[in-house]
Enzyme design. Structure first.
Site, PDB file in Angstrom:
ATOM      1  N   GLY A 129     -22.783 -13.727 -27.023  1.00 54.63           N
ATOM      2  CA  GLY A 129     -22.865 -14.696 -28.117  1.00 54.63           C
ATOM      3  C   GLY A 129     -21.621 -15.558 -28.121  1.00 54.63           C
ATOM      4  N   ASP A 197     -32.211  -5.163 -25.644  1.00 58.21           N
ATOM      5  CA  ASP A 197     -31.295  -6.301 -25.642  1.00 58.21           C
ATOM      6  C   ASP A 197     -29.967  -5.920 -24.980  1.00 58.21           C
ATOM      7  OD1 ASP A 197     -30.406  -9.033 -26.926  1.00 58.21           O
ATOM      8  OD2 ASP A 197     -28.880  -7.591 -27.567  1.00 58.21           O
ATOM      9  N   LYS A 201     -28.147  -7.172 -21.233  1.00 62.69           N
ATOM     10  CA  LYS A 201     -26.787  -7.703 -21.204  1.00 62.69           C
ATOM     11  C   LYS A 201     -25.878  -6.910 -20.267  1.00 62.69           C
ATOM     12  CE  LYS A 201     -27.095  -9.638 -25.871  1.00 62.69           C
ATOM     13  NZ  LYS A 201     -26.684  -9.481 -27.293  1.00 62.69           N
TER      14      LYS A 201
END
Length: 359
Positions: A129, A197, A201
């Site tokens: 992010g 998720d 990553k």
């Protein structure tokens, strides 16, 4: 002038447009070039948006426009995001993305396409992010160190839920509903709470650190649905906090161990104190020792800021390609090793902590 096209005008796409326009004067001053959002691709119309007049519905307009040099892909999902990204690279346009699914599934192919066409494929926003993780790992850590281990908290939703369960002595379902009410969790939270998720990553980070992309289907992954208040209390009695940890280890023989699982992380480990929606990545290099990167791992503007940082980096580097930015990795499912040696299990328990669930 640098013309940018935005693909997808949802949360991150809109945020990217706002960061670009809001910081335009500063960006142009630093980069020495004018920047213009020429197109926004979306199925919808946005008549009340200041950039609503730039919305189009046909990707071919972008693909065939030689004035567009950078495409920012924030469509989500594998298709048509991958198809549009590949077409843009073949057309000689650099691509930046926040789409971890495309990077995990097709990153090796898209990086090769970028190299063949003398453009760039960048994906800083796909992992941390707003935390700059990929650029420091790629340009600094990997160039001067052999990375041997990464331990990370890579999902803000699960970290928020576990933090609330600990502080308020509430159960998983109550904490999840609270997270959904605040917009931290989706109506269908499976990708977050089941560890998918975080798995995507850590696959991406391991590919950059070790040069081998392990498909997420190979990786042993367990989420937090089964964590109870009793698990939380027992961990805290033993000087630990439960966190969903994504791990990547380089083993002997260049094998790679990846996993995502809830760990009782010892209070002496810095990951233990990472609370709420914050994320952190702890990287161990053979000379640097431990380096930790920390910040908000999701959200409209943190993620958009990472997208814009990739756009700015591409503009700043121009047509020159330095050796430290030639990023390639190979898909290598055969390099995956599920089990750790007894020695590594003990070292993990001493430095990090122990898995909440055995086996």
């Amino acid at each position: 002038m640098v013309n940018v096209a935005i693909l997808g005008y949802g949360t991150v796409g809109n945020g990217t447009a706002q960061v670009l326009t809001g910081n335009l004067e500063n960006l142009e001053k630093r980069l020495g070039q004018k920047i213009n959002i020429k197109y926004i691709l979306d199925l919808r119309e946005f008549p009340d948006d200041p950039l609503g007049g730039r919305v189009i519905h046909d990707f071919k307009i972008i693909e065939n426009d030689p004035e567009v040099s950078i495409v920012a892909e924030m469509l989500g999902g594998a298709h048509p995001a991958y198809d549009f990204s590949a077409a843009a690279l073949r057309a000689g346009k650099s691509v930046v993305t926040s789409n971890k699914e495309v990077v995990e599934k097709f990153g090796d192919e898209l990086l090769r396409l970028a190299e063949e066409n003398r453009v760039r494929y960048r994906f800083e926003a796909s992992v941390g992010g707003g935390i700059p993780v990929i650029s420091p790992l790629m340009h600094s850590v990997v160039t001067s160190n052999k990375v041997t281990e990464i331990n990370a908290i890579l999902n803000g939703t699960t970290n928020y839920i576990l933090s609330r369960m600990s502080r308020e002595n509430i159960d998983y379902e109550t904490a999840l509903k609270e997270a959904q009410k605040l917009g931290y969790a989706e109506a269908n939270p499976s990708a977050d709470v089941d560890g998918l998720d975080a798995c995507r990553k850590i696959c991406i980070l391991a590919a950059i650190a070790f040069g081998k992309l392990i498909p997420m289907e190979k990786v042993k992954t367990r989420g937090i649905r089964d964590i109870t208040p009793e698990h939380i209390k027992n961990a805290e009695k033993n000087g630990a906090h439960i966190r969903l940890i994504a791990r990547a280890l380089l083993l002997d023989g260049e094998k790679i161990h990846l996993e995502v699982a809830p760990y009782a992380v010892k209070n002496e480990n810095p990951l233990s104190g990472v609370d709420d929606v914050f994320n952190a990545v702890l990287i161990h290099g053979n000379y640097s020792d431990d380096i930790m990167l920390y910040g908000k791992g999701a959200g409209k503007f943190p993620t958009a800021s990472a997208v814009v940082s990739d756009i700015a980096d591409i503009i700043a580097r121009g047509s020159s390609f330095a050796p430290d930015e030639v990023l390639c990795f190979d898909r290598a499912p055969e390099a995956y090793e599920e089990k750790l040696s007894e020695k590594l299990i003990k070292e993990t328990a001493d430095a990090l902590g122990t898995p909440v669930f055995e086996g």
